[in-house]
Design a protein around this motif. Structure first.
Motif, PDB file in Angstrom:
ATOM      1  N   ILE A  91      75.372  48.961  57.686  1.00  0.00           N
ATOM      2  CA  ILE A  91      75.615  50.306  57.160  1.00  0.00           C
ATOM      3  C   ILE A  91      77.079  50.447  56.756  1.00  0.00           C
ATOM      4  O   ILE A  91      77.393  50.984  55.684  1.00  0.00           O
ATOM      5  CB  ILE A  91      75.212  51.376  58.206  1.00  0.00           C
ATOM      6  CG1 ILE A  91      73.697  51.368  58.417  1.00  0.00           C
ATOM      7  CG2 ILE A  91      75.673  52.762  57.774  1.00  0.00           C
ATOM      8  CD1 ILE A  91      73.207  52.260  59.541  1.00  0.00           C
ATOM      9  N   GLY A  92      78.002  49.945  57.605  1.00  0.00           N
ATOM     10  CA  GLY A  92      79.429  50.002  57.290  1.00  0.00           C
ATOM     11  C   GLY A  92      79.763  49.229  56.032  1.00  0.00           C
ATOM     12  O   GLY A  92      80.530  49.692  55.183  1.00  0.00           O
ATOM     13  N   LEU A  93      79.191  48.018  55.898  1.00  0.00           N
ATOM     14  CA  LEU A  93      79.431  47.205  54.709  1.00  0.00           C
ATOM     15  C   LEU A  93      78.890  47.897  53.462  1.00  0.00           C
ATOM     16  O   LEU A  93      79.535  47.922  52.410  1.00  0.00           O
ATOM     17  CB  LEU A  93      78.795  45.824  54.884  1.00  0.00           C
ATOM     18  CG  LEU A  93      79.048  44.804  53.787  1.00  0.00           C
ATOM     19  CD1 LEU A  93      80.544  44.507  53.688  1.00  0.00           C
ATOM     20  CD2 LEU A  93      78.277  43.538  54.064  1.00  0.00           C
ATOM     21  N   SER A  94      77.706  48.480  53.586  1.00  0.00           N
ATOM     22  CA  SER A  94      77.114  49.197  52.448  1.00  0.00           C
ATOM     23  C   SER A  94      77.969  50.392  52.044  1.00  0.00           C
ATOM     24  O   SER A  94      78.135  50.670  50.859  1.00  0.00           O
ATOM     25  CB  SER A  94      75.705  49.673  52.803  1.00  0.00           C
ATOM     26  OG  SER A  94      74.884  48.588  53.111  1.00  0.00           O
ATOM     27  N   CYS A  95      78.518  51.082  53.030  1.00  0.00           N
ATOM     28  CA  CYS A  95      79.380  52.234  52.722  1.00  0.00           C
ATOM     29  C   CYS A  95      80.690  51.771  52.073  1.00  0.00           C
ATOM     30  O   CYS A  95      81.231  52.461  51.198  1.00  0.00           O
ATOM     31  CB  CYS A  95      79.678  53.034  53.989  1.00  0.00           C
ATOM     32  SG  CYS A  95      78.258  53.985  54.586  1.00  0.00           S
ATOM     33  N   CYS A  96      81.198  50.619  52.500  1.00  0.00           N
ATOM     34  CA  CYS A  96      82.441  50.094  51.901  1.00  0.00           C
ATOM     35  C   CYS A  96      82.239  49.660  50.455  1.00  0.00           C
ATOM     36  O   CYS A  96      83.157  49.732  49.640  1.00  0.00           O
ATOM     37  CB  CYS A  96      82.969  48.916  52.719  1.00  0.00           C
ATOM     38  SG  CYS A  96      83.734  49.426  54.250  1.00  0.00           S
ATOM     39  N   VAL A  97      81.026  49.212  50.134  1.00  0.00           N
ATOM     40  CA  VAL A  97      80.767  48.751  48.774  1.00  0.00           C
ATOM     41  C   VAL A  97      80.420  49.907  47.829  1.00  0.00           C
ATOM     42  O   VAL A  97      80.276  49.671  46.645  1.00  0.00           O
ATOM     43  CB  VAL A  97      79.615  47.728  48.742  1.00  0.00           C
ATOM     44  CG1 VAL A  97      79.868  46.657  47.722  1.00  0.00           C
ATOM     45  CG2 VAL A  97      79.225  47.158  50.017  1.00  0.00           C
ATOM     46  N   GLY A  98      80.336  51.110  48.360  1.00  0.00           N
ATOM     47  CA  GLY A  98      80.122  52.240  47.476  1.00  0.00           C
ATOM     48  C   GLY A  98      78.910  53.088  47.798  1.00  0.00           C
ATOM     49  O   GLY A  98      78.635  54.045  47.084  1.00  0.00           O
ATOM     50  N   MET A  99      78.178  52.752  48.815  1.00  0.00           N
ATOM     51  CA  MET A  99      77.010  53.563  49.155  1.00  0.00           C
ATOM     52  C   MET A  99      77.486  54.812  49.904  1.00  0.00           C
ATOM     53  O   MET A  99      78.381  54.745  50.740  1.00  0.00           O
ATOM     54  CB  MET A  99      76.056  52.761  50.048  1.00  0.00           C
ATOM     55  CG  MET A  99      74.770  53.486  50.330  1.00  0.00           C
ATOM     56  SD  MET A  99      73.611  52.493  51.275  1.00  0.00           S
ATOM     57  CE  MET A  99      74.337  52.572  52.883  1.00  0.00           C
ATOM     58  N   TYR A 100      76.906  55.935  49.569  1.00  0.00           N
ATOM     59  CA  TYR A 100      77.271  57.188  50.219  1.00  0.00           C
ATOM     60  C   TYR A 100      76.667  57.258  51.616  1.00  0.00           C
ATOM     61  O   TYR A 100      75.692  56.581  51.932  1.00  0.00           O
ATOM     62  CB  TYR A 100      76.779  58.384  49.400  1.00  0.00           C
ATOM     63  CG  TYR A 100      77.436  58.486  48.050  1.00  0.00           C
ATOM     64  CD1 TYR A 100      78.783  58.811  47.935  1.00  0.00           C
ATOM     65  CD2 TYR A 100      76.696  58.257  46.893  1.00  0.00           C
ATOM     66  CE1 TYR A 100      79.383  58.901  46.693  1.00  0.00           C
ATOM     67  CE2 TYR A 100      77.286  58.347  45.655  1.00  0.00           C
ATOM     68  CZ  TYR A 100      78.632  58.669  45.563  1.00  0.00           C
ATOM     69  OH  TYR A 100      79.222  58.755  44.338  1.00  0.00           O
ATOM     70  N   LYS A 101      77.247  58.123  52.455  1.00  0.00           N
ATOM     71  CA  LYS A 101      76.729  58.277  53.822  1.00  0.00           C
ATOM     72  C   LYS A 101      75.324  58.882  53.807  1.00  0.00           C
ATOM     73  O   LYS A 101      74.534  58.639  54.706  1.00  0.00           O
ATOM     74  CB  LYS A 101      77.673  59.127  54.656  1.00  0.00           C
ATOM     75  CG  LYS A 101      78.909  58.378  55.067  1.00  0.00           C
ATOM     76  CD  LYS A 101      79.633  59.092  56.164  1.00  0.00           C
ATOM     77  CE  LYS A 101      80.815  58.215  56.570  1.00  0.00           C
ATOM     78  NZ  LYS A 101      81.473  58.717  57.736  1.00  0.00           N
ATOM     79  N   LYS A 102      75.020  59.656  52.761  1.00  0.00           N
ATOM     80  CA  LYS A 102      73.668  60.209  52.662  1.00  0.00           C
ATOM     81  C   LYS A 102      72.652  59.084  52.509  1.00  0.00           C
ATOM     82  O   LYS A 102      71.546  59.156  53.053  1.00  0.00           O
ATOM     83  CB  LYS A 102      73.560  61.179  51.479  1.00  0.00           C
ATOM     84  CG  LYS A 102      74.190  62.509  51.732  1.00  0.00           C
ATOM     85  CD  LYS A 102      73.925  63.446  50.574  1.00  0.00           C
ATOM     86  CE  LYS A 102      74.537  64.797  50.853  1.00  0.00           C
ATOM     87  NZ  LYS A 102      74.281  65.749  49.791  1.00  0.00           N
ATOM     88  N   GLU A 103      73.019  58.063  51.770  1.00  0.00           N
ATOM     89  CA  GLU A 103      72.121  56.915  51.608  1.00  0.00           C
ATOM     90  C   GLU A 103      71.973  56.166  52.933  1.00  0.00           C
ATOM     91  O   GLU A 103      70.894  55.678  53.262  1.00  0.00           O
ATOM     92  CB  GLU A 103      72.656  55.978  50.520  1.00  0.00           C
ATOM     93  CG  GLU A 103      72.701  56.588  49.135  1.00  0.00           C
ATOM     94  CD  GLU A 103      71.324  56.969  48.633  1.00  0.00           C
ATOM     95  OE1 GLU A 103      70.364  56.210  48.852  1.00  0.00           O
ATOM     96  OE2 GLU A 103      71.202  58.042  48.018  1.00  0.00           O
ATOM     97  N   ALA A 104      73.062  56.061  53.677  1.00  0.00           N
ATOM     98  CA  ALA A 104      72.989  55.415  54.989  1.00  0.00           C
ATOM     99  C   ALA A 104      72.104  56.223  55.932  1.00  0.00           C
ATOM    100  O   ALA A 104      71.345  55.648  56.728  1.00  0.00           O
ATOM    101  CB  ALA A 104      74.391  55.252  55.581  1.00  0.00           C
ATOM    102  N   ASN A 105      72.190  57.544  55.837  1.00  0.00           N
ATOM    103  CA  ASN A 105      71.333  58.395  56.663  1.00  0.00           C
ATOM    104  C   ASN A 105      69.866  58.226  56.287  1.00  0.00           C
ATOM    105  O   ASN A 105      68.986  58.357  57.134  1.00  0.00           O
ATOM    106  CB  ASN A 105      71.748  59.853  56.537  1.00  0.00           C
ATOM    107  CG  ASN A 105      73.047  60.144  57.245  1.00  0.00           C
ATOM    108  OD1 ASN A 105      73.467  59.386  58.117  1.00  0.00           O
ATOM    109  ND2 ASN A 105      73.695  61.227  56.871  1.00  0.00           N
ATOM    110  N   LYS A 106      69.614  57.910  55.018  1.00  0.00           N
ATOM    111  CA  LYS A 106      68.226  57.676  54.600  1.00  0.00           C
ATOM    112  C   LYS A 106      67.651  56.447  55.288  1.00  0.00           C
ATOM    113  O   LYS A 106      66.461  56.390  55.580  1.00  0.00           O
ATOM    114  CB  LYS A 106      68.135  57.528  53.081  1.00  0.00           C
ATOM    115  CG  LYS A 106      68.299  58.836  52.342  1.00  0.00           C
ATOM    116  CD  LYS A 106      68.158  58.648  50.847  1.00  0.00           C
ATOM    117  CE  LYS A 106      68.394  59.946  50.116  1.00  0.00           C
ATOM    118  NZ  LYS A 106      68.320  59.787  48.663  1.00  0.00           N
TER     119      LYS A 106
END
Length: 187
Positions: A91-106
């Motif tokens: 999740i952290g790596l995905s957020c660093c590459v540009g994914m929003y926290k809303k997407e991580a919450n999904k």
């Protein structure tokens, strides 16, 4: 007919009406025709005692259901927490590459919904099996006809509860991860 042994006078009359509704109508008509006698329907006592027992069983089942709902919410939250802790680097790596926290919450919501769906299917199958076996055993023990009593409303209520439990456990976990910096998840 019950007859007194000394006076040879009938003291009781018993007859079969076929159904409970017919027995009530017949009892009322006989009571109106012969007000000097007391007409008694023994099914009323049985019905009252069964109603009392089912009232207490209903209370016990409601308390049990509430307790199970609370426990299942906690367990689903813990399962989601374990899953999120195991995949926090992803999740952290995905957020660093540009994914929003809303997407991580999904991701968290989807995982929770998947667990809930699997639990719902398993609980539904268990409910069907227990209902069929208990209906068969009760019918066999009282000599009645086997009629499975499956209420589709029970499945709808179970589905609604599972969705609510899934949402609550996901919301708590998503709030926890919203407060965390994406870079700290990579450590």
């Amino acid at each position: 007919i019950g007859v007194s042994s000394l006076g040879l006078i009938p003291n009781a009359i018993s007859f079969n009406c076929g159904s409970y509704e017919n027995a009530e109508i017949a009892s009322q008509e006989i009571q109106n025709l012969f007000p000097q006698y007391k007409v008694f329907n023994p099914q009323n006592l049985i019905k009252e005692s069964v109603d009392g027992i089912t009232k207490y069983l209903n209370i016990v089942l409601i308390v049990f259901s509430i307790t199970c709902s609370i426990i299942s919410t906690i367990l689903l939250y813990l399962c989601n927490l374990i899953h999120a802790n195991e995949s926090k680097k992803d999740i952290g790596l995905s957020c660093c590459v540009g994914m929003y926290k809303k997407e991580a919450n999904k991701f968290i919501f989807f995982h929770s919904a998947l667990l809930c769906f699997i639990s719902f299917v398993m609980a539904s199958l268990e409910l069907l099996a227990v209902s069929m076996v208990s209906s068969y055993e009760i019918a066999k023990s009282i000599g009645g006809e086997f009629k499975p009593n499956i209420n589709p409303l029970a499945f709808i209520v179970m589905l609604i509860f599972s969705i609510i439990i899934s949402l609550f456990s996901s919301i708590f976990l998503a709030r926890k991860f919203d407060k965390v910096n994406a870079l700290s998840l990579l450590k």
